[in-house]
Every structure is written in C-alpha cells, then in structure tokens.
Design a protein around this motif. Structure first.
Motif, PDB file in Angstrom:
ATOM      1  N   SER A  10      45.635  45.453  37.278  1.00  0.00           N
ATOM      2  CA  SER A  10      44.847  45.325  38.299  1.00  0.00           C
ATOM      3  C   SER A  10      44.362  43.677  38.555  1.00  0.00           C
ATOM      4  CB  SER A  10      43.577  46.360  38.575  1.00  0.00           C
ATOM      5  OG  SER A  10      43.124  45.936  36.666  1.00  0.00           O
ATOM      6  N   ILE A  24      40.888  46.352  41.463  1.00  0.00           N
ATOM      7  CA  ILE A  24      41.639  47.791  42.194  1.00  0.00           C
ATOM      8  C   ILE A  24      43.179  47.264  43.471  1.00  0.00           C
ATOM      9  CG2 ILE A  24      39.338  48.854  42.393  1.00  0.00           C
ATOM     10  CD1 ILE A  24      39.189  48.175  45.444  1.00  0.00           C
ATOM     11  N   SER A  25      43.729  47.982  43.177  1.00  0.00           N
ATOM     12  CA  SER A  25      44.766  47.687  43.696  1.00  0.00           C
ATOM     13  C   SER A  25      44.676  48.650  45.476  1.00  0.00           C
ATOM     14  CB  SER A  25      46.068  48.582  42.951  1.00  0.00           C
ATOM     15  OG  SER A  25      47.441  48.933  44.108  1.00  0.00           O
ATOM     16  N   ILE A  63      39.758  42.880  45.198  1.00  0.00           N
ATOM     17  CA  ILE A  63      41.466  44.130  45.361  1.00  0.00           C
ATOM     18  C   ILE A  63      42.271  42.571  45.614  1.00  0.00           C
ATOM     19  CG2 ILE A  63      42.101  45.289  47.166  1.00  0.00           C
ATOM     20  CD1 ILE A  63      39.247  44.789  48.356  1.00  0.00           C
ATOM     21  N   THR A  78      38.717  54.050  39.781  1.00  0.00           N
ATOM     22  CA  THR A  78      37.949  52.591  39.707  1.00  0.00           C
ATOM     23  C   THR A  78      36.324  52.176  40.091  1.00  0.00           C
ATOM     24  OG1 THR A  78      39.950  52.261  39.065  1.00  0.00           O
ATOM     25  CG2 THR A  78      37.755  50.593  39.412  1.00  0.00           C
ATOM     26  N   THR A 125      42.524  54.089  42.140  1.00  0.00           N
ATOM     27  CA  THR A 125      41.797  53.570  42.868  1.00  0.00           C
ATOM     28  C   THR A 125      40.526  54.172  43.086  1.00  0.00           C
ATOM     29  OG1 THR A 125      43.249  51.934  44.037  1.00  0.00           O
ATOM     30  CG2 THR A 125      40.895  51.938  44.916  1.00  0.00           C
ATOM     31  N   ASN A 152      49.339  53.452  43.894  1.00  0.00           N
ATOM     32  CA  ASN A 152      47.519  54.389  42.821  1.00  0.00           C
ATOM     33  C   ASN A 152      46.260  54.485  43.892  1.00  0.00           C
ATOM     34  OD1 ASN A 152      49.785  53.273  40.945  1.00  0.00           O
ATOM     35  ND2 ASN A 152      49.212  50.744  41.648  1.00  0.00           N
ATOM     36  N   GLN A 153      46.677  55.329  44.456  1.00  0.00           N
ATOM     37  CA  GLN A 153      45.321  55.735  44.847  1.00  0.00           C
ATOM     38  C   GLN A 153      44.653  56.499  44.293  1.00  0.00           C
ATOM     39  OE1 GLN A 153      46.324  59.044  48.485  1.00  0.00           O
ATOM     40  NE2 GLN A 153      43.734  58.395  49.281  1.00  0.00           N
ATOM     41  N   GLY A 207      39.466  48.465  34.960  1.00  0.00           N
ATOM     42  CA  GLY A 207      40.296  49.132  36.061  1.00  0.00           C
ATOM     43  C   GLY A 207      41.674  49.414  35.388  1.00  0.00           C
TER      44      GLY A 207
END
Length: 710
Positions: free
Chosen positions: A121, A344-345, A31, A357, A354, A350-351, A117
């Motif tokens: 990211s 991932i973010s 993350i 991913t 994410t 960026n839900q 990703g």
C-alpha cells in the motif's frame, strides 16, 4: 527557533489551545495509485462496475467507501485530519503529517510517526522513499533529518546538541539490531522499562551522529540486512517491522538545563492475506507473525478507546502481548506526540483491506496521549529552588510570630510571658485593637494563599504516591503471573516426564520382542539347514514334463515326490527368513530412533530443571526486594506522619482570631495513613533518603484505591 521551540510569546492563549488539541493522535490517510494487478483483476471481474471505490471530499478531511457493484456509499464514511490523493507529493505529506511532530521533538517532547496498511500500500515509500539519492522523492525519515539539522543551525550559540540514532527490526517476534557489526551473528534483544516508565531496547547499538550524511549512512547500513522478499502483491515486501530511533539532547549552557526529545519512526510490515500473496514456507511464517503483531496493535487501540463507566476502574492494556506494542507503549496513550499515516488502495480488488485500514485509523484517532516536556534541572537550579523554599519558610515563621504577638496584645497578654519578647521589641507593631484586627486580616489572607499553594503541592505529591502504588500493584500482578507460569511449566514438565517413562517402557518391551523374534529366527534357520543336509536337492521338473521315481518308473506331471515337497519347504522357509530379516532391521531402525528421542527428551528435561531453578532464584530475589520495598514504604509512612502536622499552628491561628467563624481549616479531609501493601517489584523503590522532606501524608483512598487495598 524561539517561536518553534518556545512558542509564540505574543499569543500564549493560541499556543496553549493548539497544544491541547494536539494531545490526540494525528491521523492522515494517503491513497496510492492503482497498480497493474488491481487493474487486471477489475477487468477480469464482470460484477465490478467501477475500479476506484474511494471518494474524497473537497475539503480533504473525509472519505467515503463506495460499493463496487452499485457505485454508492453504503454508510462507510470516515473523517481524518487530512486525506492525500494519489497526486500528492512527498513534500506535502511530510509537511502536513510529520513536520509538527519533528518540531515538538526539538521542544523536548517525545514523538512517533508510523505508517499502517496492507502489504503493497506504499508504507515504505511514504516513510523512506524509493531511492535515498533522489531528494525529490525522499520520504519522511530523510526529510526529518534535514529538519533537525536546520533547527540545530538556527539555535543560539549557548545551546549544545547531542544526537544519537539506533535502528532495530522486529522479525518473527524477535528484535534484531540493524546497526550491529554485520560480520557477527545477530542475537535477540529484550525490552525493558525504567522507573519513570520509559521503554528501551537493551543492548542495541546507539551511534552518535554529527551530520546528515552520518544518519543516511546509518540508515543505508541497517537497510542492507533488513528482511525483504517478493510476493504476488509486492515485488519488495517488508517482512519485518523497522523502527528508527533518534534521540536529541539539548543543553543550555547559560541556564544549565537540559531537554531530551526522542523520535520513533516506524515502518510497519503490511497485513496480508495468504490467498492473495501465495505465501509459502518461510514467507507463510512471516505473514503469520506480521498479522499477529498487527492484530495485537489493534487490540491495544481498542482497549485504549473502550468506553468505561463513570466508576469503573482502569482496564488492562495488553501492551506486553507483542514486541511491537510493548516498544510503542509510550506512543499509544503515553508520553508522546504521535502521527499515524494510513496507506490505502483505491481498487475494488482490495476493498475489504481498505475498509479494515480505515476503521483502524478512525479508532486510533480517539486515543489521547499525555505528552510533557522531558526537562532536567541542573544542580544549580535545584539549589536556587531550595533557597527560595527556605526563604518562604523563614518569612512564614516571622509572620507566624508576628501574628501570635498581635493576638497576645489583643487579648491583653504580655508577649514576653509566651516567649515572644516584649511588645516594644518589634518596631511598627499595632497597639490599638482595630489595627491589630486589620493586621490579622491581612496576615490571614496571605496565609490562605500560601495554604492553597501548599495544598496544590500536596496534591502533586499524592499523585506521585498513587503512581508508585500503581507500579507496585503492577509488579505484584506480574510476579503472580510469573508464579502461575512457573506452576504451569512444572505441570508440563511432570507430564513430559511421564511421557518419557512410557516411551522408555515401550522401548524395553520392543527390545524384548526383538530378542524373541531373533531367537525364533535362529531356530527356523537351524531347522532349514538340517532339512537341507538330510535330503540333497534335485532340480524341479518343468511344467508338462514327467518325473522319474527312485524305482525307475515315471510319475505324472501333476504328481508330487518327496524331493519336490522338500524343495518347496526349503524355499518357503528361505522366503520367511528374508521377511523376518527385513522386519528385524526395521525394528532396529525404530529402536534407534526411539533412543534418540529419549536422549532429546532427557536433555529437554535437564534444561527445564535448570530453568525452574533459575526461576526459583528470581522469585527469592523478588521476595527479598519486596521486603526492602515494604521497609522503604514503612519509612516513607513514618516520614510523612512526622511532616504532616506542620500546618497545625496556622489553622489554629485562623480559628482563634475571632474574625472568621468555624474551625478555620483549609477544608481538605485529614490524610489517611499509608495503606499496607505486600507488593513485589523487580526494581525496588528509592530509599527513604531520596524522598523530599516536605512530602505530605497520603489522602484517604478513593474507590479504586480501596479496591487496590482489598
């Protein structure tokens, strides 16, 4: 070095169990911190109550995706091997994610480490790092270099190493060599496969390296021409997939053996939404190519993890749909130890990306590879194995003769009558029936163990034969696909030919119309000139003035005289003449464009005809190779049929001993003949002289084999 390369000899069970659990792809998640764009979007959106939508468990093996509006986890919980928070250092990521794979490469395995990703990211930051000169922030690839050379320095003196590196990128579905001479133009490279199933890039430069600085120089040299560009999501976005390949060859001078480990370090370009990146023109084409290749990567993973029925045959894995999946064929479900880092973010902005991913990583974690040590035996070791096998054969021959001699004595037959010599010729031979039975029992037990060993070897030979049949079937399917493609291209060429003929006909009609229009234009010009010569022109009267008639009288302002009408007629004809000249020039321009188009179509037809001729030549060569393959298969079949009856005397001895009832066979079904096949392969199988003489005949085909035979 001994414990890392050869395992811990004090605890073999633990070592084997660890190897078994590492056959699956290792997946870790990283993350990254929230950036300025994500913070501004969260502040601007009033419906978002939280900015961080990821919740990591205390044990760092599971993560939950929260709803940004309700701050609750709505069933989106994912488990991985480890999850790195934004505070994790580069060294921790390397030691947990990539270091085990690097150690396996030093043991002779193939290894792959790649990051996945969305754009921006942190994939390139994880794989390479922000600056090659800052050792503290080095990524996986620079730290891998130090680990490899540490292992080389810790190795015994009788182990020699050879290191080779290559660096390629996949840009717009074209493979380009990053280590080529940058002064020369780049060319597209092709992917090929060896007979053993190893995939390689033909024509790429392989540099031999002897130090860490050599590898760093090669990486910096390749990064100079790698395609990067700035987008709204990332100031330095990778616009291509970069693959750094390291080959480690170890040669033991004492044992004359060789281990070869290949390491693939992949920096994937990130998936992106055009709405967020504002990509246009070339950047838009790059985004489409990147998203397409990543989509094909997801399709391969879905096909590998798809649940199949108990009796269902193997599904088709679409490795060939993309250059990326084709190059990573061994890394996904093949001969490789693979580690995947999903970047991932944590932002609500960026839900969706994410969540996609995380689902990709969860699906990839289910893939099980089939890694094995890439070891090559020397000629001396092969001779030792051959001598050992010959010694076993001689011992079995002596035991067989002793057993036959004992059976002859037990039945009251003189061994000399059956060609075994007198009974007194063998010292220590049993003379009483109990001793004969006991000796027979020991010999039978020994032969049973030998038969089990031979059965295992025969099973291995069967598996090799099945692999060959699978390869032949695959090549046949490939040839059929090429034939269908050739037919489709032939149809398309016919359609293009018809289109060219129609265009030529239209050009001819257009030329006739232009000639007719030119003729009419010349007639109108000639008439206008005659009218102008017949009546001299007079100036037109102005508005409100009077015109004088030829007799001297004046005409009213609104009246018309013959001279005025003639002038108006001439002006109208002149205007029509100019309009027709303009139309004529436009038609000439269109005619020139049509002629250029016709020339281009003719050139394209000529190239297609040349390509069809080349394809027909390839088909002819493939058919010739198929005939050679069928001849080799028939020779292999005859050789197997000649070798198979070698176990007959031992089974007859067990049946005639009278100690164990029944036929005394090994219980294995009789081998079936080799199924006839007409498959075609571009790489013919090895000639019959290279097939081992002890290879048994193939077993009866199972259900998938029967399907292939049909």
């Amino acid at each position: 070095y001994q414990r890392r390369v050869h395992g811990d000899p004090c605890d073999p069970k633990k070592n084997n169990s660890q190897m078994a659990t590492r056959d699956h792809i290792k997946v870790v998640a990283r993350i990254r911190p929230e950036n300025t764009l994500e913070h501004n979007e969260a502040t601007r959106n009033a419906n978002v109550s939280i900015s961080n939508v990821l919740e990591v468990a205390p044990d760092h093996v599971s993560v939950s995706l929260l709803d940004p509006k309700t701050s609750r986890a709505e069933g989106h919980r994912f488990a991985f091997d480890y999850i790195f928070t934004p505070e994790t250092t580069q060294r921790e990521v390397y030691e947990r994610a990539a270091l085990p794979v690097i150690n396996d490469v030093l043991m002779g395995y193939n290894g792959t480490v790649f990051a996945y990703g969305q754009t921006g990211s942190g994939k390139t930051y994880t794989m390479v790092g922000p600056d090659m000169r800052d050792e503290e922030k080095h990524g996986i690839i620079p730290r891998m270099v130090r680990t490899v050379f540490d292992g080389i320095r810790a190795a015994p003196e009788h182990v020699e190493f050879l290191l080779k590196v290559s660096y390629v990128e996949i840009y717009l579905e074209r493979i380009r060599d990053l280590l080529r001479d940058h002064r020369l133009p780049s060319r597209d490279l092709d992917i090929h496969e060896t007979r053993l199933g190893d995939v390689f890039v033909e024509g790429c430069v392989e540099r031999s390296v002897a130090s860490e600085s050599d590898i760093f120089h090669a990486m910096e040299y390749g990064n100079e021409v790698r395609v990067t560009a700035g987008t709204r999501m990332n100031d330095e976005s990778s616009r291509s997939h970069a693959i750094f390949m390291l080959t480690v060859v170890q040669r033991d001078t004492h044992k004359e053996s060789q281990l070869t480990g290949k390491l693939f370090l992949v920096d994937l370009a990130g998936s992106e939404k055009v709405k967020k990146t504002n990509a246009q023109n070339v950047r838009l084409d790059e985004a489409c190519a990147i998203n397409k290749s990543l989509s094909e990567l997801g399709n391969v993973i879905n096909a590998l993890t798809k649940e199949r029925g108990k009796n269902a045959g193997p599904d088709h894995i679409p490795y060939r749909n993309s250059k990326l999946t084709r190059l990573l064929q061994n890394s996904l479900g093949g001969n490789s130890r693979t580690a995947l880092v999903i970047c991932i973010s944590p932002a609500a902005y960026n839900q969706k990306e994410t969540l996609s991913t995380l689902r990709f990583g969860a699906r990839a974690k289910l893939i099980k590879n089939k890694p094995h040590v890439n070891q090559e035996l020397s000629a001396a070791e092969l001779k030792k194995l051959l001598a050992k096998a010959q010694a076993v054969i001689e011992a079995l021959t002596i035991d067989n003769n002793d057993l036959r001699r004992q059976l002859a004595i037990a039945r009251g037959i003189d061994p000399a009558t059956i060609g075994l010599g007198p009974a007194s010729s063998a010292p220590g031979m049993p003379t009483s029936l109990p001793e004969v039975v006991s000796s027979q029992q020991e010999t039978i037990d020994r032969l049973e163990s030998m038969i089990k060993t031979l059965e295992q070897e025969r099973t291995q030979q069967y598996s090799i034969q099945d692999d060959l049949l699978n390869q032949l079937t695959e090549k046949k399917a490939q040839l059929e696909e090429n034939t269908r493609t050739l037919e489709d291209r032939t149809k398309a060429l016919d359609e293009q030919t018809k289109l060219v003929e129609e265009k030529a006909k239209e050009c001819a009609d257009f030329s006739h119309r232009c000639a007719d229009l030119q003729f009419r234009l010349d007639v109108q010009v000639e008439k206008a000139e005659k009218l102008a010569l017949a009546a001299p022109l007079e100036p037109l009267p102005t508005s409100g003035s009077t015109a004088t008639t030829p007799g001297g009288s004046t005409a009213a302002p609104g009246s018309s005289t013959p001279a005025t009408a003639l002038q108006r007629r001439v002006q109208m004809l002149t205007k029509n003449l100019e309009d027709q000249h303009l139309v004529y020039h436009q038609m000439n321009t269109q005619n020139a464009l049509l002629e250029q188009t016709n020339k281009k179509l003719e050139e394209r037809d000529r190239r297609r005809l040349d390509r069809i001729a080349a394809l027909e030549a390839d088909v002819a060569r493939a058919r010739a190779a198929a005939e050679e393959a069928n001849k080799a298969a028939e020779s292999y079949k005859r050789l197997l049929l000649d070798v198979q009856p070698s176990a007959g005397p031992e089974r007859r001895v067990r049946g005639g001993g009278g100690v164990r009832g029944g036929g005394g066979g090994s219980g294995a079904p009789p081998p079936a003949p080799l199924p006839a096949t007409t498959t075609v392969t571009s790489q013919p199988p090895p000639p019959p002289s290279t097939i081992p003489a002890a290879a048994p005949a193939p077993v009866a085909p199972s259900a998938p084999s029967a399907q292939r035979e049909e």
